[in-house]
Write a protein that holds these residues in place. Structure first.
Motif, PDB file in Angstrom:
ATOM      1  N   TRP A   1       2.757   5.336  -6.612  1.00 47.26           N
ATOM      2  CA  TRP A   1       2.350   4.531  -5.457  1.00 47.26           C
ATOM      3  C   TRP A   1       3.163   3.249  -5.368  1.00 47.26           C
ATOM      4  O   TRP A   1       3.517   2.791  -4.281  1.00 47.26           O
ATOM      5  CB  TRP A   1       0.853   4.208  -5.515  1.00 47.26           C
ATOM      6  N   ASP A   2       3.465   2.670  -6.505  1.00 45.02           N
ATOM      7  CA  ASP A   2       4.242   1.440  -6.512  1.00 45.02           C
ATOM      8  C   ASP A   2       5.650   1.691  -5.972  1.00 45.02           C
ATOM      9  O   ASP A   2       6.205   0.861  -5.254  1.00 45.02           O
ATOM     10  CB  ASP A   2       4.319   0.878  -7.933  1.00 45.02           C
TER      11      ASP A   2
ATOM     12  N   SER B   1       1.841  10.288  -3.539  1.00 46.77           N
ATOM     13  CA  SER B   1       1.944   8.955  -2.952  1.00 46.77           C
ATOM     14  C   SER B   1       2.802   9.041  -1.700  1.00 46.77           C
ATOM     15  O   SER B   1       3.536  10.019  -1.510  1.00 46.77           O
ATOM     16  CB  SER B   1       2.545   7.949  -3.943  1.00 46.77           C
TER      17      SER B   1
ATOM     18  N   GLU C   1      -4.967   2.136   1.137  1.00 48.56           N
ATOM     19  CA  GLU C   1      -4.196   1.896  -0.081  1.00 48.56           C
ATOM     20  C   GLU C   1      -4.483   2.979  -1.123  1.00 48.56           C
ATOM     21  O   GLU C   1      -5.619   3.251  -1.476  1.00 48.56           O
ATOM     22  CB  GLU C   1      -4.549   0.522  -0.663  1.00 48.56           C
ATOM     23  N   LYS C   2      -3.416   3.615  -1.563  1.00 49.19           N
ATOM     24  CA  LYS C   2      -3.470   4.675  -2.567  1.00 49.19           C
ATOM     25  C   LYS C   2      -4.288   5.881  -2.118  1.00 49.19           C
ATOM     26  O   LYS C   2      -4.897   6.577  -2.924  1.00 49.19           O
ATOM     27  CB  LYS C   2      -4.000   4.136  -3.902  1.00 49.19           C
ATOM     28  N   LYS C   3      -4.286   6.144  -0.808  1.00 49.90           N
ATOM     29  CA  LYS C   3      -4.954   7.347  -0.293  1.00 49.90           C
ATOM     30  C   LYS C   3      -4.090   7.950   0.796  1.00 49.90           C
ATOM     31  O   LYS C   3      -3.641   7.271   1.714  1.00 49.90           O
ATOM     32  CB  LYS C   3      -6.339   7.008   0.252  1.00 49.90           C
TER      33      LYS C   3
ATOM     34  N   GLU D   1       0.113   7.736 -11.516  1.00 52.48           N
ATOM     35  CA  GLU D   1      -0.207   7.456 -10.116  1.00 52.48           C
ATOM     36  C   GLU D   1       0.125   6.020  -9.729  1.00 52.48           C
ATOM     37  O   GLU D   1       0.576   5.760  -8.616  1.00 52.48           O
ATOM     38  CB  GLU D   1      -1.684   7.775  -9.837  1.00 52.48           C
ATOM     39  N   GLU D   2      -0.068   5.096 -10.645  1.00 51.97           N
ATOM     40  CA  GLU D   2       0.293   3.700 -10.376  1.00 51.97           C
ATOM     41  C   GLU D   2       1.785   3.587 -10.110  1.00 51.97           C
ATOM     42  O   GLU D   2       2.221   2.900  -9.189  1.00 51.97           O
ATOM     43  CB  GLU D   2      -0.064   2.812 -11.581  1.00 51.97           C
TER      44      GLU D   2
ATOM     45  N   LYS E   1       5.457   2.157  -2.134  1.00 53.38           N
ATOM     46  CA  LYS E   1       5.066   0.912  -1.451  1.00 53.38           C
ATOM     47  C   LYS E   1       6.132  -0.169  -1.559  1.00 53.38           C
ATOM     48  O   LYS E   1       6.458  -0.827  -0.565  1.00 53.38           O
ATOM     49  CB  LYS E   1       3.748   0.398  -2.046  1.00 53.38           C
TER      50      LYS E   1
END
Length: 201
Positions: free
Chosen positions: A45-46, A75, A84-86, A41-42, A49
């Motif tokens: 999302w990265d 993401s 953020e992250k949602k 997930e990191e 973004k």
């Protein structure tokens, strides 16, 4: 480009040569911002973004296949981001349904110039008129899809497709590191790091 031959095909490398400034930006991102991430997930999302946002698109969502039957929004970039992250009102798509589900099932990327002429199109947060979807592979199997929609018809070009394919290819490389239980912590001695930084430098 010698260090990237183990990752990309000849055609991929030609694309890099044709779009050096933009590609270097993406490679630099993968070699730095994403490099220390070790959770799925990191990473996803990265990417939305800090990588997809560089392409100035209206919207982008990364879907992930769960239970081999359903694509789940993991993401996003654009209107789908609540905080953020949602994700705002995340949807799930059955494998094979919609344009995203079709790409996940076939393993082939698609550009749909006018979604009003495609019966598969599924409305998410808002109706848009063109769509680009690219599969994400891991160990030879499709595990997700990078999808972007735009309010203009015929918006996405072969250039957009090439960028998404490159991002998917680099993402596959990163995910293979995460899934490798025998991998040690990533350092400057890592071969992948050397391949990327060689090009960026």
């Amino acid at each position: 480009f010698l260090g990237l031959k183990s990752i990309f095909s000849i055609n991929d490398l030609e694309t890099i040569k044709e779009n050096q400034t933009e590609i270097y930006s993406i490679l630099s991102y993968f070699a730095t911002s994403l490099f220390d991430k070790d959770k799925l997930e990191e990473v996803l999302w990265d990417i939305t973004k800090n990588c997809i946002s560089k392409l100035d698109l209206e919207d982008c969502v990364i879907y992930w296949i769960e239970n081999k039957t359903t694509l789940v929004q993991k993401s996003a970039h654009g209107n789908k981001v609540l905080t953020e992250k949602k994700i705002l009102n995340p949807i799930e798509i059955p494998l094979g349904k919609g344009i995203v589900g079709g790409v996940a099932q076939s393993g082939r990327p698609e550009i749909v110039a006018d979604v009003t002429k495609d019966k598969r199109y599924l409305v998410d947060d808002d109706t848009r008129f063109s769509e680009l979807a690219v599969p994400i592979f891991l160990n030879g199997e499709v595990v997700g899809v990078i999808d972007s929609e735009h309010s203009k018809k015929d918006f996405f070009t072969k250039g957009h497709l090439k960028f998404f394919l490159l991002i998917a290819k680099l993402l596959e490389k990163k995910l293979s590191q995460i899934s490798d239980k025998n991998s040690i912590s990533l350092t400057n001695d890592n071969v992948y790091f050397k391949e990327l930084t060689e090009v960026v430098e």
